[in-house]
Design an enzyme around this catalytic site. Structure first.
Site, PDB file in Angstrom:
ATOM      1  N   HIS A   1      -1.026 -11.249  -4.843  1.00  0.00           N
ATOM      2  CA  HIS A   1      -1.917 -10.098  -5.006  1.00  0.00           C
ATOM      3  C   HIS A   1      -1.154  -8.838  -5.377  1.00  0.00           C
ATOM      4  O   HIS A   1      -1.730  -7.921  -5.946  1.00  0.00           O
ATOM      5  CB  HIS A   1      -2.839  -9.905  -3.787  1.00  0.00           C
TER       6      HIS A   1
ATOM      7  N   ASP B   1      -0.699 -17.151  -1.569  1.00  0.00           N
ATOM      8  CA  ASP B   1      -0.489 -15.773  -2.039  1.00  0.00           C
ATOM      9  C   ASP B   1       0.997 -15.512  -2.305  1.00  0.00           C
ATOM     10  O   ASP B   1       1.650 -14.782  -1.569  1.00  0.00           O
ATOM     11  CB  ASP B   1      -1.039 -14.801  -0.978  1.00  0.00           C
TER      12      ASP B   1
ATOM     13  N   SER C   1       2.738  -5.508   1.883  1.00  0.00           N
ATOM     14  CA  SER C   1       2.410  -6.762   1.209  1.00  0.00           C
ATOM     15  C   SER C   1       3.524  -7.195   0.271  1.00  0.00           C
ATOM     16  O   SER C   1       4.146  -6.369  -0.402  1.00  0.00           O
ATOM     17  CB  SER C   1       1.133  -6.590   0.385  1.00  0.00           C
TER      18      SER C   1
HETATM   19  C1  4AZ Z   1      -1.719  -4.599   2.832  1.00  0.00           C
HETATM   20  O1  4AZ Z   1      -2.732  -4.056   2.427  1.00  0.00           O
HETATM   21  C2  4AZ Z   1      -1.732  -5.228   4.178  1.00  0.00           C
HETATM   22  N1  4AZ Z   1      -1.947  -6.268   9.042  1.00  0.00           N
HETATM   23  C3  4AZ Z   1      -0.659  -5.978   4.564  1.00  0.00           C
HETATM   24  C4  4AZ Z   1      -0.653  -6.576   5.804  1.00  0.00           C
HETATM   25  C5  4AZ Z   1      -1.710  -6.439   6.663  1.00  0.00           C
HETATM   26  C6  4AZ Z   1      -2.795  -5.683   6.297  1.00  0.00           C
HETATM   27  C7  4AZ Z   1      -2.796  -5.060   5.042  1.00  0.00           C
HETATM   28  C8  4AZ Z   1      -1.677  -7.120   7.987  1.00  0.00           C
HETATM   29  O2  4AZ Z   1      -0.713  -4.625   2.142  1.00  0.00           O
END
Ligand code: 4AZ
Length: 279
Positions: free
Chosen positions: A93, A141, A228
């Site tokens: 993503h 992912d 992420s």
């Molecule tokens: C994000 O948006 C994201 N709590 C990454 C990890 C988590 C939530 C959002 C997990 O990149």
């Protein structure tokens, strides 16, 4: 290595939607409809429980940034991990947030996005997992970035066995609850079993490609928006190994809503196939 770690969160530049709303990590899109009523997304000011990483703590940790103007700190939107001198693994993503390799760069060489030691490297090619979003949304992912030139950092070994872990740690430049910092944060997160994770997120977990971590009972430690694509790691025989990639979750650091990670052992051989193609 001593253990107390910390962690982070953050939001993708383009995705500023949400710190408020979208609990779903997901680059900011979507899923609001599924959002639990209590997932307001207003982070506790202390997130996620982390602390700043030291230089050299995670040599393989890199930031993905948008190509162009602005400081690395302003351009950072995801994390990643160097797995060979010319390949970075991140989340599918995150890779889908750019139209192509020309739109993304990799920052390596420092935990501080304002450091003079930071190296910016262009990307030559992107491979997004063919089965991303199969068999259910957010499964598989993962994506690989082929760098234009080698980076001079220690790569991390990619896990080969799905396992249970005592302690995991994750790191990144994501939202901390009071903004994102230029220095990456890290945090230790308890492993959550597949059964417990499926109970937390009914019908949303593909245990074959996802792994969960967080303090189910108390919350308080987690990755978050902007983290992420970055690593979740466990101690191995020879240093840390990469066991997962920061993927999604409802909110951040909430009790009952663990962080969800792509489980790299499950697609280790698919990764090898791409590496071979690129060699
Ligand atoms: C994000 O948006 C994201 N709590 C990454 C990890 C988590 C939530 C959002 C997990 O990149």
């Amino acid at each position: 290595m001593d253990k107390k770690r910390k962690r982070l969160i953050r939001i993708g530049a383009g995705a500023v939607a949400g710190l408020g709303a979208v609990a779903l990590a997901w680059t900011g899109i979507a899923a609001n409809a599924d959002e639990p009523a209590d997932a307001k997304g207003d982070f506790e000011a202390k997130v996620i429980g982390g602390e700043p990483a030291e230089e050299g703590q995670y040599p393989w940790l890199v930031a993905l940034g948008y190509t162009g103007e602005g400081t690395p700190f302003e351009r950072q939107f995801c994390g990643g991990s160097v797995i060979t001198e010319t390949v970075v693994i991140t989340a599918a993503h995150c890779a889908e947030a750019v139209a192509g390799p020309d739109e993304v760069v990799v920052f390596s060489g420092s935990v501080d996005l304002e450091s003079d030691d930071l190296v910016e490297t262009a990307v030559a090619d992107i491979h997004i997992a063919h089965d991303y979003n199969e068999p259910i949304d957010r499964a598989n992912d993962w994506a690989l970035l082929l760098l234009d030139e080698p980076v001079d950092v220690e790569p991390i070994d990619v896990g080969t066995e799905p396992e249970e872990f005592d302690a995991l740690e994750t790191a990144g430049w994501g939202e901390t609850g009071s903004g994102s910092a230029s220095v990456a944060e890290w945090v230790e997160v308890p492993f959550v079993s597949d059964d417990d994770c499926e109970a937390a997120y009914p019908d949303e977990i593909d245990a074959a490609t996802m792994l969960c971590a967080g303090d189910l009972e108390n919350g308080g430690v987690d990755s978050c928006q902007g983290d992420s694509g970055g690593p979740i790691m466990a101690p191995g025989e020879d240093g840390q190994i990469l066991v997962g990639i920061v993927s999604w979750g409802y909110g951040c650091a909430e009790a009952g809503n663990p962080g969800v990670y792509a489980e790299v052992a499950d697609f280790n051989s698919a990764i090898d196939d791409v590496l071979e193609d690129w060699s």
